[in-house]
Design a protein around this motif. Structure first.
Motif, mmCIF file in Angstrom:
data_model
loop_
_atom_site.group_PDB
_atom_site.id
_atom_site.type_symbol
_atom_site.label_atom_id
_atom_site.label_comp_id
_atom_site.label_asym_id
_atom_site.label_seq_id
_atom_site.Cartn_x
_atom_site.Cartn_y
_atom_site.Cartn_z
ATOM 1 N N HIS A 287 39.293 45.038 42.576
ATOM 2 C CA HIS A 287 38.438 44.581 43.665
ATOM 3 C C HIS A 287 39.218 43.527 44.445
ATOM 4 O O HIS A 287 39.563 42.478 43.915
ATOM 5 N N PRO A 288 39.506 43.794 45.739
ATOM 6 C CA PRO A 288 40.358 42.872 46.513
ATOM 7 C C PRO A 288 39.854 41.437 46.594
ATOM 8 O O PRO A 288 40.651 40.510 46.791
ATOM 9 N N ALA A 289 38.545 41.220 46.460
ATOM 10 C CA ALA A 289 38.008 39.864 46.578
ATOM 11 C C ALA A 289 38.131 39.054 45.294
ATOM 12 O O ALA A 289 37.810 37.866 45.295
ATOM 13 N N LEU A 290 38.603 39.663 44.216
ATOM 14 C CA LEU A 290 38.824 38.931 42.970
ATOM 15 C C LEU A 290 40.180 38.231 43.019
ATOM 16 O O LEU A 290 41.190 38.867 43.349
ATOM 17 N N PRO A 291 40.249 36.936 42.694
ATOM 18 C CA PRO A 291 41.540 36.229 42.680
ATOM 19 C C PRO A 291 42.575 36.869 41.772
ATOM 20 O O PRO A 291 43.772 36.729 42.002
ATOM 21 N N SER A 292 42.128 37.596 40.747
ATOM 22 C CA SER A 292 43.047 38.239 39.807
ATOM 23 C C SER A 292 43.697 39.493 40.386
ATOM 24 O O SER A 292 44.691 39.988 39.846
ATOM 25 N N PHE A 293 43.158 40.003 41.493
ATOM 26 C CA PHE A 293 43.665 41.252 42.055
ATOM 27 C C PHE A 293 44.988 41.007 42.772
ATOM 28 O O PHE A 293 45.146 40.018 43.496
ATOM 29 N N GLU A 294 45.911 41.925 42.608
ATOM 30 C CA GLU A 294 47.277 41.739 43.127
ATOM 31 C C GLU A 294 47.314 41.528 44.642
ATOM 32 O O GLU A 294 48.128 40.761 45.149
ATOM 33 N N GLY A 295 46.436 42.191 45.371
ATOM 34 C CA GLY A 295 46.450 42.065 46.826
ATOM 35 C C GLY A 295 45.438 41.075 47.365
ATOM 36 O O GLY A 295 45.151 41.077 48.570
ATOM 37 N N HIS A 296 44.931 40.213 46.515
ATOM 38 C CA HIS A 296 43.865 39.282 46.918
ATOM 39 C C HIS A 296 44.290 38.361 48.066
ATOM 40 O O HIS A 296 43.493 38.091 48.973
ATOM 41 N N ASP A 297 45.516 37.878 48.043
ATOM 42 C CA ASP A 297 45.961 36.941 49.076
ATOM 43 C C ASP A 297 45.935 37.577 50.460
ATOM 44 O O ASP A 297 45.570 36.920 51.446
ATOM 45 N N ILE A 298 46.324 38.840 50.551
ATOM 46 C CA ILE A 298 46.276 39.537 51.843
ATOM 47 C C ILE A 298 44.833 39.710 52.282
ATOM 48 O O ILE A 298 44.485 39.486 53.446
ATOM 49 N N TRP A 299 43.987 40.119 51.340
ATOM 50 C CA TRP A 299 42.571 40.285 51.671
ATOM 51 C C TRP A 299 41.983 38.964 52.173
ATOM 52 O O TRP A 299 41.295 38.929 53.205
#
Length: 396
Positions: A287-299
């Motif tokens: 889930h992109p909105a989770l800080p643990s997700f690899e692409g979170h910073d872009i999201w």
């Protein structure tokens, strides 16, 4: 409506959704536009007919109903023009046909919606167009560009696995070599991400999903910037891919409540994603909105919100048992329907098949379960998911 103030003006998004695309005073004050059914349009005289010197000339070229929806989408997208077509898949295939020709090379992200891949590997191949799939993690695509690369297709987040892409960086690299940049923006909708603001030329949307909101309309929209609008529009006329007035009316009606529905989808999905992260029977939550997700910073940098679609990896160390574990989980669900598509009011679940990937690796550790979180109460959804986990444990 290419004026940016139309899409990011002083009024809030729900206010714009409530009023975009139609002025009741144009039709005697009725709140909703009339549904104009049309094929033949009559002209007042032969000279007008010869010159086609009136706004409406034939049903395939638009009606007041379809214009109302297209204008509303333009306002949301900040686009110069929007075409309306009969399905979300057609929203991808029509612009590909509009801008690709025999001998071209196109780049398509490897996390792409599977029917898009199927179209590229079959129809475009037969037309002499080469498709190369690229890693969604790549931001600098310069080395992938060839002299005959004419299209770069993006999709963020990616289908099923939700990889984020640096759209601005990709668009800049593509434009430096003269390529057209397209984006499937169905997940975020123009409420949470406006592709044209990030350098994209063509924004595609399966309006079957959130604009419809009720799982009963197949529809697609494609919006273009000023540079590419005429070519896109000409292709639609040549292909005859017009949308029906009834479906256009339904999508316009869905837009009126899309903002508040998306808020609920987002809130519920994030709460459930955070809960799933705490479970021992879940390997990973995508889930992109989770800080643990690899692409979170872009999201977090580029997107204004998240929708109700995400996935998780169900823990099953034995690869030979992945499918059975997934079946056990899905068959125990009662609130979740087992069905494709998403964006409606009801929750859906599906076990994703990632066998078509060429570069992007599928998550490991178990079957990938994709969830569409609907408008039901979170506590009830959570109990349903718990029943699925219990069924997997019992099957072992």
């Amino acid at each position: 409506m290419s004026d940016d103030s139309k899409g990011s003006g002083s009024t809030g998004i729900n206010t714009r959704l409530a009023h975009a695309g139609y002025n009741p005073r144009d039709y005697h004050g009725f709140v909703n536009p009339p549904v104009v059914h049309a094929s033949t349009v009559l002209f007042p005289d032969a000279r007008t007919m010869d010159r086609r010197a009136q706004k409406y000339t034939y049903g395939t070229r638009g009606t007041p109903t379809t214009d109302a929806l297209a204008e509303a989408i333009d306002e949301l997208e900040g686009s110069a023009g929007t075409i309306l077509i009969p399905s979300g898949l057609a929203a991808v295939t029509v612009p590909l046909l509009a801008f690709a020709k025999a001998g071209d090379h196109i780049l398509v992200v490897d996390s792409v919606y599977h029917p898009t891949r199927h179209f590229c590997d079959t129809m475009l191949t037969r037309l002499g167009i080469e498709t190369e799939y690229y890693d969604p993690a790549i931001s600098d695509i310069t080395t992938l560009m060839r002299p005959n690369t004419t299209i770069v297709h993006t999709e963020a987040p990616g289908s099923n696995t939700f990889e984020m892409q640096d759209i601005r960086a990709i668009a800049d690299a593509a434009h430096a070599r003269g390529a057209v940049v397209m984006m499937d923006n169905t997940w975020a909708t123009p409420l949470y991400f406006r592709p044209l603001d990030f350098g994209v030329d063509i924004s595609m949307h399966a309006a079957t999903k959130y604009p419809s909101g009720h799982s009963d309309v197949l529809f697609g929209t494609v919006s273009a910037n000023a540079k590419h609008w005429e070519q896109l529009h000409d292709a639609q006329i040549a292909l005859g891919t017009c949308a029906s007035p009834d479906d256009s009316y339904q999508i316009l009606r869905g837009l009126r409540t899309m903002g508040i529905r998306l808020e609920r989808h987002q809130q519920s999905a994030l709460e459930l994603a955070q809960w799933l992260e705490t479970r021992d029977d879940v390997v990973k939550v995508l889930h992109p909105a989770l800080p643990s997700f690899e692409g979170h910073d872009i999201w977090k940098r580029d997107f204004k919100g998240a929708s109700g679609l995400f996935a998780f990896v169900l823990k099953e160390p034995d690869a030979a048992k992945h499918k059975e574990a997934g079946f056990a989980f899905l068959d125990a669900l009662k609130i979740f329907g087992l069905g494709y598509s998403w964006g409606g009011y009801e929750s859906l679940a599906v076990m994703a098949n990632l066998a078509d990937r060429k570069i992007a690796k599928a998550p490991e550790g178990g079957p990938l379960i994709r969830l569409q979180i609907g408008l039901e109460d979170v506590a009830d959804i959570k109990r349903d998911l718990e029943a699925g986990f219990a069924a997997v444990k019992a099957a072992r």
